[in-house]
Design an enzyme around this catalytic site. Structure first.
Site, PDB file in Angstrom:
ATOM      1  NE  ARG A 154       5.648   1.537  -1.121  1.00  0.00           N
ATOM      2  CZ  ARG A 154       5.331   2.611  -0.463  1.00  0.00           C
ATOM      3  NH1 ARG A 154       5.566   3.790  -0.989  1.00  0.00           N
ATOM      4  NH2 ARG A 154       4.769   2.545   0.721  1.00  0.00           N
ATOM      5  CB  SER A 155      10.526  -3.930  -6.838  1.00  0.00           C
ATOM      6  OG  SER A 155      11.222  -3.841  -5.618  1.00  0.00           O
ATOM      7  CB  THR A 165      10.784  -9.047  -1.309  1.00  0.00           C
ATOM      8  OG1 THR A 165      10.592  -8.288  -0.123  1.00  0.00           O
ATOM      9  CG2 THR A 165       9.451  -9.499  -1.864  1.00  0.00           C
ATOM     10  CE  LYS A 169      15.043  -9.056   1.080  1.00  0.00           C
ATOM     11  NZ  LYS A 169      15.508  -7.803   1.693  1.00  0.00           N
ATOM     12  CG  ASP A 228      18.580  -5.810   1.173  1.00  0.00           C
ATOM     13  OD1 ASP A 228      17.967  -5.186   0.286  1.00  0.00           O
ATOM     14  OD2 ASP A 228      18.173  -6.895   1.643  1.00  0.00           O
ATOM     15  N   GLY A 236      17.574  -8.626  13.017  1.00  0.00           N
ATOM     16  CA  GLY A 236      16.983  -9.521  12.018  1.00  0.00           C
ATOM     17  C   GLY A 236      17.800  -9.499  10.728  1.00  0.00           C
ATOM     18  CB  ALA A 281      16.708  -5.315   7.798  1.00  0.00           C
ATOM     19  CG  LEU A 291      16.585  -0.284   7.240  1.00  0.00           C
ATOM     20  CD1 LEU A 291      17.544   0.791   7.684  1.00  0.00           C
ATOM     21  CD2 LEU A 291      17.103  -1.655   7.616  1.00  0.00           C
ATOM     22  N   GLY A 346      13.731   5.795   5.073  1.00  0.00           N
ATOM     23  CA  GLY A 346      14.140   4.478   4.572  1.00  0.00           C
ATOM     24  C   GLY A 346      13.781   4.187   3.123  1.00  0.00           C
TER      25      GLY A 346
HETATM   26  P1  ATR Z   1      13.876  -8.073   8.810  1.00  0.00           P
HETATM   27  O1  ATR Z   1      14.338  -9.078   7.799  1.00  0.00           O
HETATM   28  O2  ATR Z   1      13.072  -6.949   8.212  1.00  0.00           O
HETATM   29  O3  ATR Z   1      14.992  -7.580   9.675  1.00  0.00           O
HETATM   30  P2  ATR Z   1      13.075  -9.836  10.917  1.00  0.00           P
HETATM   31  O4  ATR Z   1      14.235 -10.711  10.608  1.00  0.00           O
HETATM   32  O5  ATR Z   1      11.749 -10.478  11.212  1.00  0.00           O
HETATM   33  O6  ATR Z   1      12.796  -8.824   9.729  1.00  0.00           O
HETATM   34  O7  ATR Z   1      13.492  -8.872  12.141  1.00  0.00           O
HETATM   35  C1  ATR Z   1      12.606  -7.992  12.737  1.00  0.00           C
HETATM   36  C2  ATR Z   1      13.338  -7.173  13.806  1.00  0.00           C
HETATM   37  O8  ATR Z   1      12.371  -6.322  14.457  1.00  0.00           O
HETATM   38  C3  ATR Z   1      13.975  -8.023  14.905  1.00  0.00           C
HETATM   39  O9  ATR Z   1      15.126  -7.371  15.389  1.00  0.00           O
HETATM   40  C4  ATR Z   1      12.871  -8.035  15.950  1.00  0.00           C
HETATM   41  O10 ATR Z   1      13.303  -8.301  17.269  1.00  0.00           O
HETATM   42  P3  ATR Z   1      13.343  -9.831  17.818  1.00  0.00           P
HETATM   43  O11 ATR Z   1      14.577 -10.432  17.228  1.00  0.00           O
HETATM   44  O12 ATR Z   1      13.364  -9.703  19.266  1.00  0.00           O
HETATM   45  O13 ATR Z   1      12.084 -10.482  17.299  1.00  0.00           O
HETATM   46  C5  ATR Z   1      12.386  -6.616  15.866  1.00  0.00           C
HETATM   47  N1  ATR Z   1      11.046  -6.480  16.440  1.00  0.00           N
HETATM   48  C6  ATR Z   1       9.875  -6.856  15.875  1.00  0.00           C
HETATM   49  N2  ATR Z   1       8.847  -6.576  16.714  1.00  0.00           N
HETATM   50  C7  ATR Z   1       9.391  -6.014  17.828  1.00  0.00           C
HETATM   51  C8  ATR Z   1       8.874  -5.498  19.054  1.00  0.00           C
HETATM   52  N3  ATR Z   1       7.550  -5.505  19.304  1.00  0.00           N
HETATM   53  N4  ATR Z   1       9.741  -5.000  19.968  1.00  0.00           N
HETATM   54  C9  ATR Z   1      11.061  -4.978  19.737  1.00  0.00           C
HETATM   55  N5  ATR Z   1      11.627  -5.444  18.581  1.00  0.00           N
HETATM   56  C10 ATR Z   1      10.800  -5.954  17.650  1.00  0.00           C
END
Ligand code: ATR
Length: 277
Positions: free
Chosen positions: A20-21, A66, A70, A107, A135, A137, A222, A245
């Site tokens: 959306r930026s 993005t 990153k 961020d 993760g 974020a 978020l 978010g």
């Molecule tokens: P971002 O940069 O947006 O943080 P990411 O680094 O891929 O994206 O992180 C995604 C987050 O969502 C992680 O904390 C992930 O948990 P895991 O580290 O266990 O993968 C969490 N997440 C994604 N799907 C999930 C699910 N089905 N149940 C619980 N946590 C989930």
């Protein structure tokens, strides 16, 4: 003859059509009557470094970054701010006049600015913060919370070692809580943040039991698509102050716009409307 150049910035991602930026920057350029362009750039991992090195030669003065780039851009950049280094990722690249590429991460700034705008009474001293997810974020969120003076952060992630790794980077203010017990973090928390992708359109729902939420707790997600996630709906029903978010996305773009186009833009209702259409 004039040596006036038109500032060009953009956003790099793969894919990029969901970003959306470009809408956001177009709105601000129009609102502030600025000459300039902000362009979505679809760049694969294999081409990332080449593209970043060539952009300044084409008149770009910087770009946002993005997913999934990153983390990688931090390695490509010549210099990085302390916060980008601590977070381990960058979302803003500045192409300096001396040819150097400078990486920053806004961020966390966007997260705090959104929290303060959505819950003006929020302050780091109101109590512990519960964070779901570990993760990229979450790293930005936790860095900004510690930076602003939060003393205690409960952190829970499905994959526990990733939460432990964050504790190693950020220190003793973090208490790791097992994912199956993550609902227990809520009773003692004045602020609750979902940084996982759970609840996003096309992703599984956020299913942690929320009975521990206290009235008046500031709860933010978020995820901004949908704007009102089930997590926020339930929190609101429990008497919490909820902050969606979308504002984080808008506020994280403020420093880049100011640097590239020379005016600090407001994040107001019109800004939100502009990115929602
Ligand atoms: P971002 O940069 O947006 O943080 P990411 O680094 O891929 O994206 O992180 C995604 C987050 O969502 C992680 O904390 C992930 O948990 P895991 O580290 O266990 O993968 C969490 N997440 C994604 N799907 C999930 C699910 N089905 N149940 C619980 N946590 C989930």
């Amino acid at each position: 003859m004039t040596n006036f150049t038109i500032p060009i910035a953009g956003v790099i991602g793969n894919p990029i059509s969901q970003s959306r930026s470009p809408q956001l920057f177009r709105h601000w350029l129009k609102t502030y009557n600025k000459v300039g362009f902000y362009i979505p750039l679809h760049v694969t991992e294999a081409n990332l470094e080449n593209v970043i090195r060539v952009l300044p030669k084409m008149g770009f003065i910087g770009c946002n970054v993005t997913a999934p780039h990153k983390v990688d851009v931090l390695q490509i950049a010549d210099l990085a701010t302390d916060r980008a280094t601590l977070i381990g990722a960058a979302n803003t690249l500045i192409f300096r006049k001396d040819g150097k590429i400078h990486a920053d991460n806004t961020d966390g700034y966007g997260f705090i600015a959104n929290l303060k705008q959505g819950a003006p009474e929020w302050a780091p001293s109101i109590g512990p913060v519960a964070v779901f997810g570990a993760g990229g974020a979450a790293r930005a969120v936790i860095a900004s919370l510690i930076d602003i003076g939060v003393q205690k952060i409960y952190l829970s992630n499905r994959t526990r070692p990733k939460a432990e790794a964050l504790k190693s980077s950020f220190g003793t203010k973090i208490t790791v809580v097992d994912w199956v017990q993550s609902g227990n973090m809520l009773e003692d928390s004045a602020t609750v943040v979902n940084t996982t992708s759970l609840g996003m359109v096309g992703k599984p729902e956020f299913r942690v039991p929320l009975d521990g939420l206290q009235r008046g707790t500031v709860v933010t997600d978020l995820v901004y698509s949908p704007l009102k996630t089930r997590f926020l709906t339930e929190a609101e029903a429990a008497g919490c102050i909820v902050v969606d978010g979308l504002g984080m996305l808008l506020h994280q773009a403020v420093p880049g716009f100011e640097r590239w186009f020379g005016i600090r833009p407001d994040v107001d209702v019109d800004t939100r409307t502009a990115v929602l259409v």
